[in-house]
Design a protein around this motif. Sequence first.
Motif, PDB file in Angstrom:
ATOM      1  N   GLU A  26       2.874  -5.172   3.414  1.00  0.00           N
ATOM      2  CA  GLU A  26       2.910  -3.879   2.722  1.00  0.00           C
ATOM      3  C   GLU A  26       2.125  -3.988   1.412  1.00  0.00           C
ATOM      4  OE1 GLU A  26       6.800  -2.664   1.382  1.00  0.00           O
ATOM      5  OE2 GLU A  26       5.902  -1.067   0.173  1.00  0.00           O
ATOM      6  N   ILE A  27       1.170  -3.105   1.213  1.00  0.00           N
ATOM      7  CA  ILE A  27       0.428  -3.124  -0.058  1.00  0.00           C
ATOM      8  C   ILE A  27       1.164  -2.246  -1.058  1.00  0.00           C
ATOM      9  CG2 ILE A  27      -1.743  -2.513  -1.192  1.00  0.00           C
ATOM     10  CD1 ILE A  27      -3.060  -3.094   1.502  1.00  0.00           C
ATOM     11  N   TYR A  28       1.652  -2.879  -2.126  1.00  0.00           N
ATOM     12  CA  TYR A  28       2.445  -2.120  -3.099  1.00  0.00           C
ATOM     13  C   TYR A  28       1.732  -1.979  -4.430  1.00  0.00           C
ATOM     14  CZ  TYR A  28       3.687  -6.954  -4.199  1.00  0.00           C
ATOM     15  OH  TYR A  28       3.618  -8.286  -4.501  1.00  0.00           O
ATOM     16  N   TYR A  29       0.638  -2.725  -4.617  1.00  0.00           N
ATOM     17  CA  TYR A  29      -0.078  -2.644  -5.894  1.00  0.00           C
ATOM     18  C   TYR A  29      -1.556  -2.921  -5.656  1.00  0.00           C
ATOM     19  CZ  TYR A  29      -1.231  -3.596 -10.820  1.00  0.00           C
ATOM     20  OH  TYR A  29      -1.788  -3.566 -12.070  1.00  0.00           O
ATOM     21  N   GLY A  41       4.736   5.079  -2.661  1.00  0.00           N
ATOM     22  CA  GLY A  41       5.348   4.166  -3.631  1.00  0.00           C
ATOM     23  C   GLY A  41       4.367   3.162  -4.221  1.00  0.00           C
ATOM     24  N   ALA A  42       3.196   3.019  -3.621  1.00  0.00           N
ATOM     25  CA  ALA A  42       2.214   2.053  -4.134  1.00  0.00           C
ATOM     26  C   ALA A  42       1.606   2.567  -5.444  1.00  0.00           C
ATOM     27  CB  ALA A  42       1.114   1.831  -3.105  1.00  0.00           C
ATOM     28  N   VAL A  43       1.157   1.603  -6.257  1.00  0.00           N
ATOM     29  CA  VAL A  43       0.574   1.949  -7.555  1.00  0.00           C
ATOM     30  C   VAL A  43      -0.822   1.344  -7.665  1.00  0.00           C
ATOM     31  CG1 VAL A  43       0.765   1.445 -10.036  1.00  0.00           C
ATOM     32  CG2 VAL A  43       2.759   2.263  -8.787  1.00  0.00           C
ATOM     33  N   LEU A  44      -1.748   2.124  -8.215  1.00  0.00           N
ATOM     34  CA  LEU A  44      -3.114   1.654  -8.458  1.00  0.00           C
ATOM     35  C   LEU A  44      -3.377   1.669  -9.956  1.00  0.00           C
ATOM     36  CD1 LEU A  44      -6.122   1.050  -7.631  1.00  0.00           C
ATOM     37  CD2 LEU A  44      -6.447   3.525  -7.532  1.00  0.00           C
ATOM     38  N   GLN A  45      -3.847   0.529 -10.464  1.00  0.00           N
ATOM     39  CA  GLN A  45      -4.262   0.447 -11.864  1.00  0.00           C
ATOM     40  C   GLN A  45      -5.787   0.470 -11.877  1.00  0.00           C
ATOM     41  OE1 GLN A  45      -2.322  -0.359 -14.933  1.00  0.00           O
ATOM     42  NE2 GLN A  45      -4.291   0.146 -15.826  1.00  0.00           N
ATOM     43  N   ILE A  76     -11.965  -4.845  -6.643  1.00  0.00           N
ATOM     44  CA  ILE A  76     -10.677  -4.228  -6.337  1.00  0.00           C
ATOM     45  C   ILE A  76      -9.815  -5.299  -5.693  1.00  0.00           C
ATOM     46  CG2 ILE A  76      -9.443  -2.347  -5.213  1.00  0.00           C
ATOM     47  CD1 ILE A  76     -12.029  -0.815  -5.000  1.00  0.00           C
ATOM     48  N   ASN A  77      -8.603  -5.430  -6.187  1.00  0.00           N
ATOM     49  CA  ASN A  77      -7.639  -6.358  -5.605  1.00  0.00           C
ATOM     50  C   ASN A  77      -6.502  -5.551  -5.001  1.00  0.00           C
ATOM     51  OD1 ASN A  77      -7.931  -9.500  -6.316  1.00  0.00           O
ATOM     52  ND2 ASN A  77      -8.945  -8.246  -7.863  1.00  0.00           N
ATOM     53  N   PHE A  78      -6.151  -5.906  -3.774  1.00  0.00           N
ATOM     54  CA  PHE A  78      -5.008  -5.271  -3.105  1.00  0.00           C
ATOM     55  C   PHE A  78      -3.921  -6.330  -2.971  1.00  0.00           C
ATOM     56  CE2 PHE A  78      -8.838  -3.129  -1.753  1.00  0.00           C
ATOM     57  CZ  PHE A  78      -8.510  -1.794  -1.947  1.00  0.00           C
ATOM     58  N   PHE A  79      -2.717  -5.997  -3.389  1.00  0.00           N
ATOM     59  CA  PHE A  79      -1.629  -6.968  -3.362  1.00  0.00           C
ATOM     60  C   PHE A  79      -0.589  -6.544  -2.325  1.00  0.00           C
ATOM     61  CE2 PHE A  79      -3.538  -6.887  -7.582  1.00  0.00           C
ATOM     62  CZ  PHE A  79      -3.913  -8.219  -7.721  1.00  0.00           C
ATOM     63  N   GLY A  80      -0.480  -7.332  -1.268  1.00  0.00           N
ATOM     64  CA  GLY A  80       0.523  -7.075  -0.235  1.00  0.00           C
ATOM     65  C   GLY A  80       1.603  -8.134  -0.299  1.00  0.00           C
ATOM     66  N   ASP A  81       2.727  -7.919   0.426  1.00  0.00           N
ATOM     67  CA  ASP A  81       3.795  -8.921   0.376  1.00  0.00           C
ATOM     68  C   ASP A  81       3.500 -10.127   1.269  1.00  0.00           C
ATOM     69  OD1 ASP A  81       4.232  -7.574   2.740  1.00  0.00           O
ATOM     70  OD2 ASP A  81       6.207  -6.793   2.184  1.00  0.00           O
TER      71      ASP A  81
END
Length: 352
Positions: free
Chosen positions: A145-148, A243-247, A263-268
């Motif tokens: 899941e990508i959350y950030y 619910g995901a957030v993008l900075q 761009i970095n995608f952070f998943g669990d």
Amino acid sequence: MALKVGIIGNGGIANAHMDGYLSMGEEVEIVACCDINFQKAKDYAEKYGIKNYYDNCYDMLKDNQLDVVSVCTWNNAHAECSIAALEAGCHVLCEKPMAMNTEEALKMKEAAEKNGKLLMIGFVRRQGLDAAAAIDYIKKGYLGEIYYAKATYLRRCGFPGGWFGDVTLSGGGPLIDLGVHVIDLSRYIMGNPKPVTVFGATFNKIGARSHIKGGDWQSETVVEEPVFTVEDLATAMIRFDNGAVLQVEASFNLNLKQSCGDINFFGDKAGLSLSPFELYTEFNNQLADIIPKGKADFDFQRDFRKEIKNFIDAVNGKAECLATAEDGVELMRILDAVYLSAKTGKSVDIVR
Ligand SMILES: NC(=O)c1ccc[n+]([C@@H]2O[C@H](COP(=O)([O-])OP(=O)(O)OC[C@H]3O[C@@H](n4cnc5c(N)ncnc54)[C@H](O)[C@@H]3O)[C@@H](O)[C@H]2O)c1
């Protein structure tokens, strides 16, 4: 039969559109071009052997039975020129950003729907092999899941000059010019979630920095004493409906060591960086970096050609348009919210 093409706005990016159309061979015929600077229209017409050139889009659209039009003007004319072309029965590929604001973008989308024509937005980064590879990994579950996500497009010294610094022509600074690419690409790779809340801040502390020679990038319309009524840095946090957030961070000028973009995608399960294209995860109780061997890059010329091909194929019913008017509107909602939040100092809920 070849589709008849017209190009509105004959400056820098119009050359990339032309390169794309020329790569389509006999599927298209470049029939006309126009620019409010008539000399630019004439020069562009001579350069590419276009017979009909004008100083406004209305005469161009009236005199020629065009099928498709590229809108490559300053941002302040995207809405007017796109709507004129759609009303004249043309399919339109409009450069990014879609418009100056959401209100204009919605009018453009309505004009496309009313006239039953395609309105595609020039989010060229969607055409990259990096985007395709990232989506492939995400769909197959490798990131979980990508959350950030964190998107940066930072120039140390890269105010393009000319109209880019005039808010009445551009609508804003690095956020609307550079940030738009990476915000859209982030959304696209994350599956186009809808933005719901935005907190943003903008600054104009360094300004044009035009006394420094050899900056990162300059437009065709550079002038000695530029207008600079836009931000030089924008930063924002965007929360989506999943619910995901993008900075995001974008600058024309900033006192950092080196201009950079990623761009970095952070998943669990794993993280993914686009440039360089790498995955960060764990394996056998150790941290592990994965560097895929396949090609996963963005190449401006290759992917610009792909964008024009996608536009023409979509017009001919042979492909799905990869960057719709709906996507353009969502992006304008985000940009409007960042600028409003920056002004008020408060977070902004996006209401539809
Ligand atoms: N996709 C990308 O990577 C990319 C890269 C650069 C620029 N762009 C976008 O392309 C657009 C143009 O940028 P550029 O760098 O080519 O600028 P530019 O100044 O080189 O060219 C724009 C041209 O539009 C003309 N123009 C302005 N208003 C017009 C109107 N109403 N009718 C006809 N012509 C008009 C200007 O006279 C100018 O010649 C901008 O929206 C910019 O954001 C996209």
